[in-house]
Motif scaffolding. Structure first.
Motif, mmCIF file in Angstrom:
data_model
loop_
_atom_site.group_PDB
_atom_site.id
_atom_site.type_symbol
_atom_site.label_atom_id
_atom_site.label_comp_id
_atom_site.label_asym_id
_atom_site.label_seq_id
_atom_site.Cartn_x
_atom_site.Cartn_y
_atom_site.Cartn_z
ATOM 1 N N GLN A 57 10.564 -5.379 -3.551
ATOM 2 C CA GLN A 57 10.016 -6.747 -2.947
ATOM 3 C C GLN A 57 11.236 -7.625 -3.137
ATOM 4 O O GLN A 57 11.380 -8.289 -1.983
ATOM 5 N N ALA A 75 3.862 -8.090 2.502
ATOM 6 C CA ALA A 75 3.332 -6.711 1.983
ATOM 7 C C ALA A 75 2.115 -6.207 1.632
ATOM 8 O O ALA A 75 1.471 -5.184 2.176
ATOM 9 N N ASP A 76 1.344 -7.131 1.185
ATOM 10 C CA ASP A 76 -0.081 -7.147 0.841
ATOM 11 C C ASP A 76 -0.906 -6.702 1.970
ATOM 12 O O ASP A 76 -1.722 -5.933 2.437
ATOM 13 N N GLU A 79 0.050 -3.174 3.409
ATOM 14 C CA GLU A 79 -0.658 -2.149 2.806
ATOM 15 C C GLU A 79 -1.971 -2.185 3.265
ATOM 16 O O GLU A 79 -2.444 -0.930 3.100
ATOM 17 N N ARG A 80 -2.539 -3.217 3.302
ATOM 18 C CA ARG A 80 -3.904 -3.101 3.812
ATOM 19 C C ARG A 80 -4.243 -2.316 5.286
ATOM 20 O O ARG A 80 -5.142 -1.821 5.354
ATOM 21 N N GLY A 82 -2.444 -0.003 6.046
ATOM 22 C CA GLY A 82 -1.918 1.253 5.774
ATOM 23 C C GLY A 82 -0.572 1.659 6.421
ATOM 24 O O GLY A 82 -0.002 2.824 6.632
ATOM 25 N N ILE A 84 2.437 0.488 4.824
ATOM 26 C CA ILE A 84 3.561 0.713 3.831
ATOM 27 C C ILE A 84 2.687 1.364 2.527
ATOM 28 O O ILE A 84 1.456 1.087 2.250
ATOM 29 N N GLU A 85 3.563 1.707 1.581
ATOM 30 C CA GLU A 85 3.061 2.006 0.301
ATOM 31 C C GLU A 85 4.006 1.300 -0.588
ATOM 32 O O GLU A 85 4.992 1.078 -0.551
ATOM 33 N N ARG A 86 3.260 0.869 -1.995
ATOM 34 C CA ARG A 86 4.109 0.471 -3.029
ATOM 35 C C ARG A 86 3.795 1.464 -4.141
ATOM 36 O O ARG A 86 2.907 2.051 -4.378
ATOM 37 N N GLN A 96 8.222 -2.686 -7.961
ATOM 38 C CA GLN A 96 7.703 -2.103 -6.996
ATOM 39 C C GLN A 96 8.370 -1.847 -5.745
ATOM 40 O O GLN A 96 9.416 -2.594 -5.293
ATOM 41 N N LEU A 98 8.813 -0.419 -1.876
ATOM 42 C CA LEU A 98 7.716 -0.190 -0.761
ATOM 43 C C LEU A 98 8.737 0.790 0.264
ATOM 44 O O LEU A 98 10.078 0.847 0.305
ATOM 45 N N THR A 101 5.015 4.219 5.908
ATOM 46 C CA THR A 101 4.213 5.157 6.044
ATOM 47 C C THR A 101 4.225 5.791 7.816
ATOM 48 O O THR A 101 4.844 5.149 8.064
#
Length: 151
Positions: A57, A75-76, A79-80, A82, A84-86, A96, A98, A101
């Motif tokens: 990040q 990023a939050d 991620e919600r 779907g 990206i992945e941390r 972390q 990133l 996906t």
């Protein structure tokens, strides 16, 4: 008392034109990707990640020229969705990393489609030669500003 020369040339400057047109285009692009639950900055972050380099990040904030807290918020949200992945960096547990996906690549493709459709509308009044010259000029300006040029 009316000896003050009234400025009239601002709308003729590259800076003013790019700024005002850019603002209009950004608003139109944002409206087009809103249905994807994305904003242009989300698309920018996913674009950086799409180049295949997993990044922290902190590194992303530096690349994008934004505050690390903004990258965290973007990023939050991604991620919600779907997109990206941390993953904790095994070499540094505080870091972390990133990654985009499969769903993130799908969303990015939808953003590109929306941008290309908007491009067609925006450049409809240009000839093919003018469009090519315009893209070339924008590429030079982007490169000089340290921005991605897509090349």
């Amino acid at each position: 008392m009316n000896d003050v020369k009234k400025p009239t040339g601002l709308p003729k400057t590259v800076s003013f034109r790019l700024g005002t047109v850019g603002s209009v285009v950004a608003d139109r692009f944002a409206a087009r990707i809103e249905t994807l639950e994305l904003k242009p900055k989300h698309a920018g972050l996913m674009t950086v990640l799409s180049h295949g380099e997993a990044a922290s990040q902190q590194e992303l904030a530096g690349r994008l020229g934004v505050a690390p807290s903004l990258v965290v918020a973007l990023a939050d949200h991604l991620e919600r969705l779907g997109a990206i992945e941390r993953v904790r960096d095994p070499g540094d547990r505080r870091r972390q990393v990133l990654t985009l996906t499969g769903h993130g690549y799908t969303l990015l493709a939808e953003c590109e489609k929306a941008a290309r459709e908007l491009d067609e509308e925006l450049t409809a009044g240009l000839t093919a030669k003018e469009r090519t010259a315009f893209l070339r000029a924008l590429g030079v300006l982007a490169a000089e500003a340290g921005l991605p040029t897509g090349e």
